[in-house]
Design a protein around this motif. Structure first.
Motif, mmCIF file in Angstrom:
data_model
loop_
_atom_site.group_PDB
_atom_site.id
_atom_site.type_symbol
_atom_site.label_atom_id
_atom_site.label_comp_id
_atom_site.label_asym_id
_atom_site.label_seq_id
_atom_site.Cartn_x
_atom_site.Cartn_y
_atom_site.Cartn_z
ATOM 1 N N ILE A 1 8.457 13.616 -5.470
ATOM 2 C CA ILE A 1 7.920 12.559 -4.604
ATOM 3 C C ILE A 1 6.460 12.847 -4.289
ATOM 4 C CG2 ILE A 1 8.136 11.348 -2.414
ATOM 5 C CD1 ILE A 1 11.061 12.370 -2.318
ATOM 6 N N ALA A 2 5.594 11.901 -4.625
ATOM 7 C CA ALA A 2 4.169 12.032 -4.311
ATOM 8 C C ALA A 2 3.728 10.936 -3.347
ATOM 9 C CB ALA A 2 3.341 11.969 -5.585
ATOM 10 N N PHE A 3 4.305 9.743 -3.490
ATOM 11 C CA PHE A 3 3.940 8.600 -2.661
ATOM 12 C C PHE A 3 5.207 7.887 -2.204
ATOM 13 C CE2 PHE A 3 0.559 9.223 -5.753
ATOM 14 C CZ PHE A 3 -0.572 9.248 -4.950
ATOM 15 N N TYR A 4 5.062 7.056 -1.181
ATOM 16 C CA TYR A 4 6.190 6.254 -0.732
ATOM 17 C C TYR A 4 5.692 4.934 -0.149
ATOM 18 C CZ TYR A 4 5.263 7.189 4.226
ATOM 19 O OH TYR A 4 4.689 7.225 5.463
ATOM 20 N N TYR A 5 6.624 4.009 -0.040
ATOM 21 C CA TYR A 5 6.382 2.736 0.622
ATOM 22 C C TYR A 5 7.590 2.473 1.498
ATOM 23 C CZ TYR A 5 5.903 -2.258 1.430
ATOM 24 O OH TYR A 5 5.811 -3.483 2.014
ATOM 25 N N ALA A 6 7.377 2.119 2.749
ATOM 26 C CA ALA A 6 8.473 1.823 3.672
ATOM 27 C C ALA A 6 8.259 0.438 4.264
ATOM 28 C CB ALA A 6 8.523 2.864 4.779
ATOM 29 N N LYS A 7 9.347 -0.317 4.347
ATOM 30 C CA LYS A 7 9.286 -1.679 4.867
ATOM 31 C C LYS A 7 10.385 -1.869 5.915
ATOM 32 C CE LYS A 7 9.598 -6.482 3.399
ATOM 33 N NZ LYS A 7 9.787 -7.389 2.268
ATOM 34 N N PRO A 8 10.023 -2.009 7.194
ATOM 35 C CA PRO A 8 11.039 -2.278 8.220
ATOM 36 C C PRO A 8 11.650 -3.666 8.002
ATOM 37 C CG PRO A 8 8.978 -1.544 9.219
ATOM 38 C CD PRO A 8 8.694 -1.828 7.783
ATOM 39 N N ILE A 9 12.966 -3.728 8.056
ATOM 40 C CA ILE A 9 13.695 -4.991 7.920
ATOM 41 C C ILE A 9 14.806 -4.987 8.961
ATOM 42 C CG2 ILE A 9 15.136 -6.427 6.425
ATOM 43 C CD1 ILE A 9 13.710 -5.219 4.025
ATOM 44 N N VAL B 1 0.848 -1.184 0.000
ATOM 45 C CA VAL B 1 0.000 0.000 0.000
ATOM 46 C C VAL B 1 0.888 1.241 0.000
ATOM 47 C CG1 VAL B 1 -1.737 1.299 1.280
ATOM 48 C CG2 VAL B 1 -1.808 -1.193 1.262
ATOM 49 N N LEU B 2 0.727 2.080 -1.010
ATOM 50 C CA LEU B 2 1.479 3.323 -1.082
ATOM 51 C C LEU B 2 0.813 4.363 -0.196
ATOM 52 C CD1 LEU B 2 2.238 3.663 -4.897
ATOM 53 C CD2 LEU B 2 3.602 2.573 -3.119
ATOM 54 N N LYS B 3 1.630 5.179 0.434
ATOM 55 C CA LYS B 3 1.123 6.266 1.266
ATOM 56 C C LYS B 3 1.509 7.583 0.622
ATOM 57 C CE LYS B 3 1.692 3.740 5.576
ATOM 58 N NZ LYS B 3 2.397 3.713 6.865
ATOM 59 N N ARG B 4 0.646 8.574 0.774
ATOM 60 C CA ARG B 4 0.964 9.904 0.282
ATOM 61 C C ARG B 4 2.147 10.431 1.088
ATOM 62 N NH1 ARG B 4 -0.525 12.927 -3.412
ATOM 63 N NH2 ARG B 4 -2.423 11.788 -3.864
ATOM 64 N N VAL C 1 13.874 -0.385 4.432
ATOM 65 C CA VAL C 1 14.034 0.163 3.085
ATOM 66 C C VAL C 1 12.806 0.998 2.737
ATOM 67 C CG1 VAL C 1 15.568 -1.643 2.236
ATOM 68 C CG2 VAL C 1 13.116 -1.972 2.093
ATOM 69 N N TYR C 2 12.986 1.916 1.804
ATOM 70 C CA TYR C 2 11.880 2.762 1.375
ATOM 71 C C TYR C 2 11.987 2.988 -0.118
ATOM 72 C CZ TYR C 2 15.488 6.351 1.625
ATOM 73 O OH TYR C 2 16.652 7.062 1.455
ATOM 74 N N LYS C 3 10.841 3.289 -0.711
ATOM 75 C CA LYS C 3 10.786 3.532 -2.145
ATOM 76 C C LYS C 3 9.882 4.732 -2.385
ATOM 77 C CE LYS C 3 10.839 0.548 -6.150
ATOM 78 N NZ LYS C 3 10.539 -0.777 -6.668
ATOM 79 N N PHE C 4 10.337 5.649 -3.239
ATOM 80 C CA PHE C 4 9.558 6.827 -3.580
ATOM 81 C C PHE C 4 8.929 6.653 -4.957
ATOM 82 C CE2 PHE C 4 12.654 9.332 -0.807
ATOM 83 C CZ PHE C 4 11.782 9.355 0.259
#
Length: 114
Positions: free
Chosen positions: A84-92, A2-5, A20-23
């Protein structure tokens, strides 16, 4: 996934663990991927739930993209900021897994240089 604003409110709700994160741009196309180590810093406030340790993790790294920086020191960050409009972050947790995930996610992104 799920992308977040990408706004301060959403970023402030992120964990400060390593990950990690992705824009993504307005068209939801991936433009940049990165990682945050989740290192524990020096004593900050002994009354905090985390034992008075300040962690340099996902939240801290994502917040840095809202800060004004010297373009000579952070040219990629400055170039990215308006896109950057949206991002996704995943704790690892694991360092090796964070690095491997970041490497996979970076392939083909406009602002990642491999």
């Amino acid at each position: 996934m799920v992308l977040k604003r990408f706004n301060k409110r959403n970023v402030n709700g992120e964990s400060n663990a390593g990950g990690v994160y992705k824009f993504y741009n307005k068209k939801k196309q991936a433009i940049y991927a990165g990682r945050a180590s989740g290192n524990v810093g020096s004593k900050f406030d002994k009354g905090d739930a985390d034992g008075g340790r300040y962690r340099y993790g996902l939240k801290h790294r994502l917040q840095s993209y809202h800060q004004k920086d010297d373009p000579r020191e952070h040219p990629t960050k400055v170039a990215l900021r308006d896109k950057i409009a949206f991002y996704y972050a995943k704790p690892i947790r694991g360092k090796a897994e964070r690095r491997a995930t970041e490497k996979r996610w970076k392939k083909g992104n406009k602002f990642n240089h491999l």
